[in-house]
Design a protein around this motif. Structure first.
Motif, PDB file in Angstrom:
ATOM      1  N   ARG A  10       0.775  -1.143   0.073  1.00 37.90           N
ATOM      2  CA  ARG A  10      -0.096  -0.042   0.039  1.00 37.90           C
ATOM      3  C   ARG A  10       0.947   1.122  -0.083  1.00 37.90           C
ATOM      4  O   ARG A  10       1.743   1.306   0.955  1.00 37.90           O
ATOM      5  CB  ARG A  10      -0.864   0.219   1.128  1.00 37.90           C
ATOM      6  CG  ARG A  10      -1.927   1.231   1.272  1.00 37.90           C
ATOM      7  CD  ARG A  10      -3.064   0.804   0.193  1.00 37.90           C
ATOM      8  NE  ARG A  10      -4.096   1.794   0.227  1.00 37.90           N
ATOM      9  CZ  ARG A  10      -3.997   3.157  -0.616  1.00 37.90           C
ATOM     10  NH1 ARG A  10      -2.946   3.291  -1.367  1.00 37.90           N
ATOM     11  NH2 ARG A  10      -4.962   3.918  -0.503  1.00 37.90           N
ATOM     12  N   PHE A  65       0.788   5.241  -0.351  1.00 36.15           N
ATOM     13  CA  PHE A  65      -0.180   6.743  -0.061  1.00 36.15           C
ATOM     14  C   PHE A  65       0.634   7.766  -1.000  1.00 36.15           C
ATOM     15  O   PHE A  65       1.610   8.124  -0.754  1.00 36.15           O
ATOM     16  CB  PHE A  65      -0.360   7.054   1.333  1.00 36.15           C
ATOM     17  CG  PHE A  65      -1.200   6.268   1.962  1.00 36.15           C
ATOM     18  CD1 PHE A  65      -2.561   5.971   1.901  1.00 36.15           C
ATOM     19  CD2 PHE A  65      -0.339   5.257   2.928  1.00 36.15           C
ATOM     20  CE1 PHE A  65      -3.301   5.038   2.585  1.00 36.15           C
ATOM     21  CE2 PHE A  65      -1.327   4.407   3.661  1.00 36.15           C
ATOM     22  CZ  PHE A  65      -2.303   4.211   3.406  1.00 36.15           C
ATOM     23  N   THR A  66      -0.040   8.400  -1.691  1.00 35.69           N
ATOM     24  CA  THR A  66       0.466   9.501  -2.553  1.00 35.69           C
ATOM     25  C   THR A  66      -0.369  10.876  -2.332  1.00 35.69           C
ATOM     26  O   THR A  66      -1.489  11.157  -2.805  1.00 35.69           O
ATOM     27  CB  THR A  66       0.504   9.262  -4.100  1.00 35.69           C
ATOM     28  OG1 THR A  66      -0.572   8.366  -4.485  1.00 35.69           O
ATOM     29  CG2 THR A  66       1.444   8.352  -4.470  1.00 35.69           C
ATOM     30  N   PRO A  67       0.035  11.404  -0.921  1.00 37.40           N
ATOM     31  CA  PRO A  67      -0.739  12.771  -0.739  1.00 37.40           C
ATOM     32  C   PRO A  67      -0.373  13.830  -1.781  1.00 37.40           C
ATOM     33  O   PRO A  67       0.504  13.897  -2.360  1.00 37.40           O
ATOM     34  CB  PRO A  67      -0.172  13.082   0.382  1.00 37.40           C
ATOM     35  CG  PRO A  67       0.962  12.328   0.891  1.00 37.40           C
ATOM     36  CD  PRO A  67       1.098  11.016  -0.185  1.00 37.40           C
ATOM     37  N   ARG A  68      -1.422  14.649  -2.235  1.00 37.05           N
ATOM     38  CA  ARG A  68      -1.164  15.631  -3.032  1.00 37.05           C
ATOM     39  C   ARG A  68      -0.107  16.509  -2.652  1.00 37.05           C
ATOM     40  O   ARG A  68      -0.173  17.087  -1.333  1.00 37.05           O
ATOM     41  CB  ARG A  68      -2.589  16.473  -3.116  1.00 37.05           C
ATOM     42  CG  ARG A  68      -2.526  16.961  -4.679  1.00 37.05           C
ATOM     43  CD  ARG A  68      -3.517  18.050  -4.769  1.00 37.05           C
ATOM     44  NE  ARG A  68      -5.027  17.541  -4.774  1.00 37.05           N
ATOM     45  CZ  ARG A  68      -6.244  18.066  -5.007  1.00 37.05           C
ATOM     46  NH1 ARG A  68      -5.916  19.292  -5.138  1.00 37.05           N
ATOM     47  NH2 ARG A  68      -7.248  17.900  -4.844  1.00 37.05           N
ATOM     48  N   ARG A  72       3.028  15.904  -1.700  1.00 35.42           N
ATOM     49  CA  ARG A  72       3.896  15.542  -0.740  1.00 35.42           C
ATOM     50  C   ARG A  72       4.433  14.141  -1.392  1.00 35.42           C
ATOM     51  O   ARG A  72       3.574  13.569  -2.213  1.00 35.42           O
ATOM     52  CB  ARG A  72       3.587  15.589   0.596  1.00 35.42           C
ATOM     53  CG  ARG A  72       3.454  16.669   1.132  1.00 35.42           C
ATOM     54  CD  ARG A  72       2.931  16.747   2.632  1.00 35.42           C
ATOM     55  NE  ARG A  72       1.521  16.210   2.627  1.00 35.42           N
ATOM     56  CZ  ARG A  72       0.799  15.795   3.616  1.00 35.42           C
ATOM     57  NH1 ARG A  72       1.565  15.452   4.833  1.00 35.42           N
ATOM     58  NH2 ARG A  72      -0.510  15.598   3.605  1.00 35.42           N
ATOM     59  N   SER A 127       5.217  10.630  -1.948  1.00 39.96           N
ATOM     60  CA  SER A 127       4.508   9.315  -1.592  1.00 39.96           C
ATOM     61  C   SER A 127       5.122   8.494  -0.515  1.00 39.96           C
ATOM     62  O   SER A 127       6.498   8.590  -0.259  1.00 39.96           O
ATOM     63  CB  SER A 127       4.222   8.337  -2.734  1.00 39.96           C
ATOM     64  OG  SER A 127       5.485   7.919  -3.234  1.00 39.96           O
ATOM     65  N   THR A 184      -3.203   0.184   8.577  1.00 45.65           N
ATOM     66  CA  THR A 184      -3.184  -0.066   7.052  1.00 45.65           C
ATOM     67  C   THR A 184      -3.475  -1.467   6.505  1.00 45.65           C
ATOM     68  O   THR A 184      -4.564  -1.686   5.795  1.00 45.65           O
ATOM     69  CB  THR A 184      -2.071   0.234   6.157  1.00 45.65           C
ATOM     70  OG1 THR A 184      -1.587   1.817   6.795  1.00 45.65           O
ATOM     71  CG2 THR A 184      -2.304   0.549   4.539  1.00 45.65           C
ATOM     72  N   SER A 240      -9.760   0.257   2.388  1.00 50.02           N
ATOM     73  CA  SER A 240      -8.605   0.947   1.537  1.00 50.02           C
ATOM     74  C   SER A 240      -8.194  -0.381   0.582  1.00 50.02           C
ATOM     75  O   SER A 240      -7.853  -1.434   0.954  1.00 50.02           O
ATOM     76  CB  SER A 240      -7.187   1.196   2.625  1.00 50.02           C
ATOM     77  OG  SER A 240      -6.041   1.354   1.996  1.00 50.02           O
ATOM     78  N   THR A 242      -2.563  -1.129  -3.105  1.00 51.31           N
ATOM     79  CA  THR A 242      -1.751  -0.579  -4.327  1.00 51.31           C
ATOM     80  C   THR A 242      -1.343  -1.858  -5.141  1.00 51.31           C
ATOM     81  O   THR A 242      -1.544  -1.679  -6.363  1.00 51.31           O
ATOM     82  CB  THR A 242      -0.597   0.244  -3.853  1.00 51.31           C
ATOM     83  OG1 THR A 242      -0.867   0.843  -2.957  1.00 51.31           O
ATOM     84  CG2 THR A 242       0.002   0.979  -5.048  1.00 51.31           C
TER      85      THR A 242
END
Lengths: 242, 249, 285
Positions: C36, C38-41, C43, C45, C74, C83, C86
């Motif tokens: 998994r 996470f790709t925060p906008r 910032r 990943s 997670t 969730s 990925t």
């Protein structure tokens, strides 16, 4: 920078909406933003305008000083005693919510028609939020602060100056900001009713003559002043937040 | 009644009694302030004789209409702003400074748009009240614990059901605070507008009585406003506190 | 062979060699090569988890321990369908997990009770939305309330209850849905130690009673050692399983096994595996 573009666009939108409103109801005499700005230019050349502005500024300045000093003092006194705080809080909240304008005649009867009535009315508006914020800040002060001060051997005077005051400062600044705005409102409402002085009077007088550009010019000027002053106090407020 | 409640009542009673004594003993001239008992007497006469029933009715309807419009519109605007982060970033700094603007200065503009009467008065009252409802809606929606949203997903609730059964009740205590503030601001907006420029309503009646040196009527009507506002605020505040207590975790 | 100290022993509390209760091939839920990211906008990943493999056997009690921020939650979110992985596969009862699958119940660390509903209405909330008839709803709700010891609080609001009681409400709310897989995300994290031990007993009782598969995320090593059939130890981020221990406890166990020498051994072994990983986390922050 990004944070100012959005609000600026919203303000621009408001001006556009104003212009549209002007075009729609043009026959009923709503001046356009441009006419208002032009009228403001005219007013700036006018000695009478500066005389009224000085009147308002004087009443407002005195009212702010009195309500700040009195509000903080009263807040500290009520906040030091838990019972006094609990007893007075609902009364203060209710006074805050009361349409104080109904009580303005009493102020006029007590202080006469001069500047002192308008100052008193400004203080009535501005003092309450300051008292409330200061009082609650002291009441909600974490007990561990005072205990730490005691453990470190601070005298009660040192505790007040070095611990309590810095701890409540952010709340006091918030209260001052609200009190500042309400004080201005109080003074202006005072001038709008039974007065021959100040910008509030200028507005009511202009309205009676149907001089809408002057009404809007003064209203917008005051709004801009209030917003700028508020923004400055808000910046101070944020920098002081713990 | 709590100990504080009793002390509070005692403080108010003593203050009123002192005022009564000062007026009766001639320390305060009747041209300035009349005795509290005389105010009650005057209010009683006003209510019984019905001389101002129409004014009271007009003010009451205007306050009610302003509150209703401000609450419904403020809630809807709040929901839209909450759902649209770009708009929120643009509007929120302005909301924080909104109450600094002396809104009353724009009252003449509304008179031009709506004429002298309820229209302009309701407009200015809504303008005063709506922002507290918008802010309360934003706070309420922000403060919904994320775990409740997760729970809604675990229970596989649809968007409508989630909004009605989770989001709305979770935000309700904050929304009610908004309603409470809206009522207070609607009162201030309506009464103050009537006072400064209007032809009807309790605010107008007080200004009229002042201008015509009718102190007895003026103080009777002032007492009416003070009592009405106090009763309404206390009632709403009690409900508010109960709702807030539920959230205390 | 009794491993329990005689002075504290319950007659029934004996420990056998590690046993396998279900056939190894009965995968109730499984993760295969799950990662998994996470790709925060705006910032960089964050690679939070994996690649992780996990086989949950039907009816087992499995705990996951690991340093803070290792992706434990997670992992749970992926199993709960909250969730999507990925990469890799997540399955429940042989079906790929897409959204929250029916038959899965979750208890969160945060208090998720609805403050505007009474305890009874909280517990009944999810069930009322199903096709279960009213009489059965009432029966199950009454049972869950009784089971969790909430009978005298059935008409109270959550604000009137302690943190431990509110967590019981959330467990009861999950219980009435009769989930086949119960996921618990540090459900006792906010409670004091004594309450936690007692809540652990309740959880064991519930697990035996329902026969459900349980996955417990916890940061408390003793909790994992005491409650579980198996304990998975995760590494610092990105989380991987670095060890899976068989505790070998019998089904009929409760918090009194903390006085069993084996409990100490298990806890010590868990800490031995975790110490280095926790240090990594501590020094990263």
């Amino acid at each position: 920078m990004r944070s100012t573009i959005g609000p600026a666009l919203v303000l621009l939108g408001l001006v556009v909406a104003w212009e549209i409103l002007h075009l729609v109801v043009a026959n009923s005499g709503l001046p356009s933003p441009f006419e208002t700005l032009a009228q403001l230019g005219v007013l700036f050349q006018d000695a009478d305008f500066w005389k009224e502005t000085a009147q308002t500024a004087q009443a407002f300045a005195i009212a702010v000083v009195i309500s700040t000093i009195a509000g903080i003092t009263l807040g500290i006194l009520l906040g030091m005693n838990r019972t006094a705080g609990a007893v007075s809080e609902p009364i203060l909240v209710n006074l805050y919510a009361l349409p104080k304008v109904t009580l303005y005649p009493v102020v006029l009867l007590l202080f006469g028609l001069g500047i002192s009535a308008r100052i008193a009315f400004g203080v009535m508006h501005g003092m309450i939020p300051l008292t409330l914020f200061t009082m609650n800040a002291i009441l909600q002060l974490k007990p561990v602060y005072r205990r730490s001060a005691a453990v470190m051997g601070l005298s009660s005077f040192d505790t007040s100056i070095r611990v309590v005051l810095p701890a409540i400062l952010p709340e006091v600044i918030t209260g001052t900001r609200l009190g500042f705005s309400l004080c201005l409102l109080g003074v202006l409402i005072g001038e709008m009713f039974a007065s021959r002085n100040g910008l509030g009077y200028l507005v009511t007088h202009a309205m009676e003559r149907g001089d809408m550009p002057t009404v809007l010019a003064v209203a917008v000027l005051l709004a801009v002043f209030a917003l700028l002053a508020n923004a400055a106090l808000l910046a101070l407020d944020r920098s002081r937040r713990h | 009644m709590t100990r504080e409640g009793i002390i509070r009542l005692a403080v108010v009673v003593v203050a009123v009694a002192a005022l009564e004594a000062a007026c009766r003993l001639g320390a305060i001239s009747p041209t300035v302030l009349i005795a509290p008992s005389a105010m009650v007497d005057s209010l009683w006469d006003i209510l019984v004789a019905g001389t101002h029933t129409e004014d009271i009715f007009v003010s009451f309807v205007d306050v009610l209409a302003s509150t209703a419009i401000a609450v419904v519109l403020g809630f809807l605007v709040g929901v839209v702003i909450h759902a649209w982060p770009a708009l929120r970033a643009a509007v929120e700094p302005l909301l924080a400074s909104y109450y600094a603007v002396p809104t009353f200065m724009f009252y003449p503009v509304f008179i031009i748009l709506f004429g002298v009467g309820s229209g302009a008065i309701v407009a200015i009252a809504v303008l005063l009240a709506i922002v507290s409802m918008i802010s309360a809606t934003l706070t309420g929606l922000d403060r919904i614990p994320p775990v409740l949203g997760k729970t809604a997903r675990i229970l596989r609730l649809g968007p409508v059901e989630r909004a009605l059964k989770i989001s709305l009740p979770a935000a309700l205590p904050h929304l009610f605070t908004g309603v409470k503030l809206s009522v207070a601001y609607a009162f201030i907006g309506v009464i103050a507008s009537e006072f400064i420029l209007s032809g009807a309503g309790v605010g107008y009646a007080i200004a009229y009585a002042y201008n015509n040196f009718e102190n007895r009527t003026m103080y009777g009507l002032m007492l009416l406003i003070v009592v009405a506002v106090t009763v309404v605020n206390t009632l709403l505040d009690t409900i508010d506190r109960r709702l807030q207590a539920r959230l205390r975790r | 062979m009794s491993l329990v100290r005689s002075s504290l022993a319950e007659p029934s509390l004996t420990v056998s060699e590690p046993i396998t209760m279900v056939p190894e091939d009965d995968h109730h839920a499984r993760l295969v090569d799950v990662t998994r990211v996470f790709t925060p906008r705006g910032r960089p990943s964050v690679h939070a988890l994996g690649p992780v493999d996990l086989d949950l056997r039907r009816g087992e009690f499995f705990s996951v321990v690991g340093p803070s921020g290792c992706g434990k939650s997670t992992l749970l979110d992926v199993l709960a369908g909250l969730s999507a992985p990925t990469e890799g596969r997540a399955e429940f009862e042989g079906q790929p997990i897409k959204g929250v699958p029916p038959g899965v119940g979750v208890v969160f660390q945060e208090d998720a009770s609805f403050p505007w509903l009474t305890v009874r209405d909280n517990v009944a909330f999810g069930l009322k939305r199903t096709e279960v008839d009213a009489a059965e709803v009432k029966r199950r709700v009454d049972y869950a309330i009784g089971f969790m010891g909430l009978k005298s609080f059935a008409d109270a609001y959550p604000a009137q209850l302690s943190g431990g009681m509110r967590q019981r409400v959330c467990i009861a709310r999950t219980l009435v849905m009769q989930p086949r897989l119960i996921l618990l995300d540090e459900p006792f994290g906010a409670l004091d130690q004594q309450t936690r031990l007692l809540m652990g007993d309740e959880l064991l009782r519930l697990w035996r009673e329902t026969g459900a598969t349980v996955l417990l995320i916890t940061h408390a090593l003793d909790e994992a050692a005491m409650l579980s059939d198996r304990v998975g130890v995760m590494s610092a981020r990105p989380g991987l399983f670095i060890d899976i221990l068989d505790t070998g406890w019998p089904d009929e166990r409760d918090s009194r096994i903390v006085s069993h020498p084996r409990f100490g051994e298990l806890t010590a072994r868990l800490w031995d595996r975790l110490r280095e990983e926790s240090l990594k986390h501590l020094n990263n922050d």
